[in-house]
Design an enzyme around this catalytic site. Sequence first.
Site, PDB file in Angstrom:
ATOM      1  N   ASP A   7       0.679  -1.520  -0.016  1.00 40.50           N
ATOM      2  CA  ASP A   7      -0.048  -0.015  -0.098  1.00 40.50           C
ATOM      3  C   ASP A   7       0.824   1.153  -0.045  1.00 40.50           C
ATOM      4  O   ASP A   7       2.173   1.069   0.585  1.00 40.50           O
ATOM      5  CB  ASP A   7      -0.807   0.008   1.199  1.00 40.50           C
ATOM      6  N   GLU A   9       0.729   5.755   0.730  1.00 43.00           N
ATOM      7  CA  GLU A   9       0.110   6.900   0.839  1.00 43.00           C
ATOM      8  C   GLU A   9       0.743   8.222   0.370  1.00 43.00           C
ATOM      9  O   GLU A   9       2.058   8.081   0.038  1.00 43.00           O
ATOM     10  CB  GLU A   9       0.160   7.134   2.527  1.00 43.00           C
ATOM     11  N   GLU A  52      -6.424  18.437   4.461  1.00 40.80           N
ATOM     12  CA  GLU A  52      -7.438  17.319   4.153  1.00 40.80           C
ATOM     13  C   GLU A  52      -6.876  15.928   4.089  1.00 40.80           C
ATOM     14  O   GLU A  52      -7.340  14.971   4.462  1.00 40.80           O
ATOM     15  CB  GLU A  52      -8.315  17.796   3.218  1.00 40.80           C
ATOM     16  N   HIS A 158      -5.430   5.902   8.284  1.00 35.72           N
ATOM     17  CA  HIS A 158      -4.678   4.857   7.251  1.00 35.72           C
ATOM     18  C   HIS A 158      -3.134   4.842   7.659  1.00 35.72           C
ATOM     19  O   HIS A 158      -2.478   6.046   7.757  1.00 35.72           O
ATOM     20  CB  HIS A 158      -4.998   5.609   5.807  1.00 35.72           C
ATOM     21  N   ASP A 163      -1.982  -1.246   6.908  1.00 29.98           N
ATOM     22  CA  ASP A 163      -3.137  -1.344   5.771  1.00 29.98           C
ATOM     23  C   ASP A 163      -2.450  -2.813   4.816  1.00 29.98           C
ATOM     24  O   ASP A 163      -3.377  -3.592   4.425  1.00 29.98           O
ATOM     25  CB  ASP A 163      -3.348  -0.185   4.776  1.00 29.98           C
TER      26      ASP A 163
END
Length: 245
Positions: A7, A9, A52, A158, A163
Amino acid sequence: MRQIIMDTETTGIDPKDGHRIVEIGAVEMVNRRFTGRTYHQYINPERHIDAEVVAIHGIDDEKVANEPVFAQIADEFWAFIEGAELVIHNAPFDVGFMDHEFGRLNKQRSGAPLGPVREHCRVLDTLTMARELHPGQRNSLDALCKRYDIDNGHRVLHGALLDSEILADVYLAMTGGQTALTLDAATSSEEQQADSSNEGLSVQRLTLTPGQLRVIRPSAQEHAAHQAKCQAHKLNWFEERDHNA
């Protein structure tokens, strides 16, 4: 078969808008067994991370200010994934970012360029797999954890490595291996037929090492009852054979 469940980010949604990878997490499996090898790296994206996005993964500018840039970790990361099957939830997103990062570098390894990823690795998208298994249902990682009874209570934000570890459990559950599966009793024949969608599976990951599995031996009474039952089955088999001769 060597698989890397992974995964990433990022700073945003689209690398075409200048967004970059800020974290990579990956776990290795060989022949559907965890090897214990992992890859985890925070990355300085060389740009601002919007608030955000920070609210989703918790990685802000300060956290990665002193981390290496992608160019500094590219060779090590490539060596970890090259030639493997990459298991990713919503693979086009992560692969798109990886291709963008490798493409910016124009680096080579053993005379060949790093990337595109799909030219050097097989890619399995578990989101596509989940949609085929469970059409019309929510198939986010959280939804799949709930469906397969996989504990993700420690997943507040997350995180790439966390993850990846959760996705590994989900992938094994969806493909029916290396997990302890207990089929809940169906309340009707219709529910039993619907079980083919795996909705009734309760999954618990096995973490026992050799020597930890407890062996419960039968009592003398249980052993005698078992022997008597075996003898009865043996007599019935001889009777049927003689009758059909």
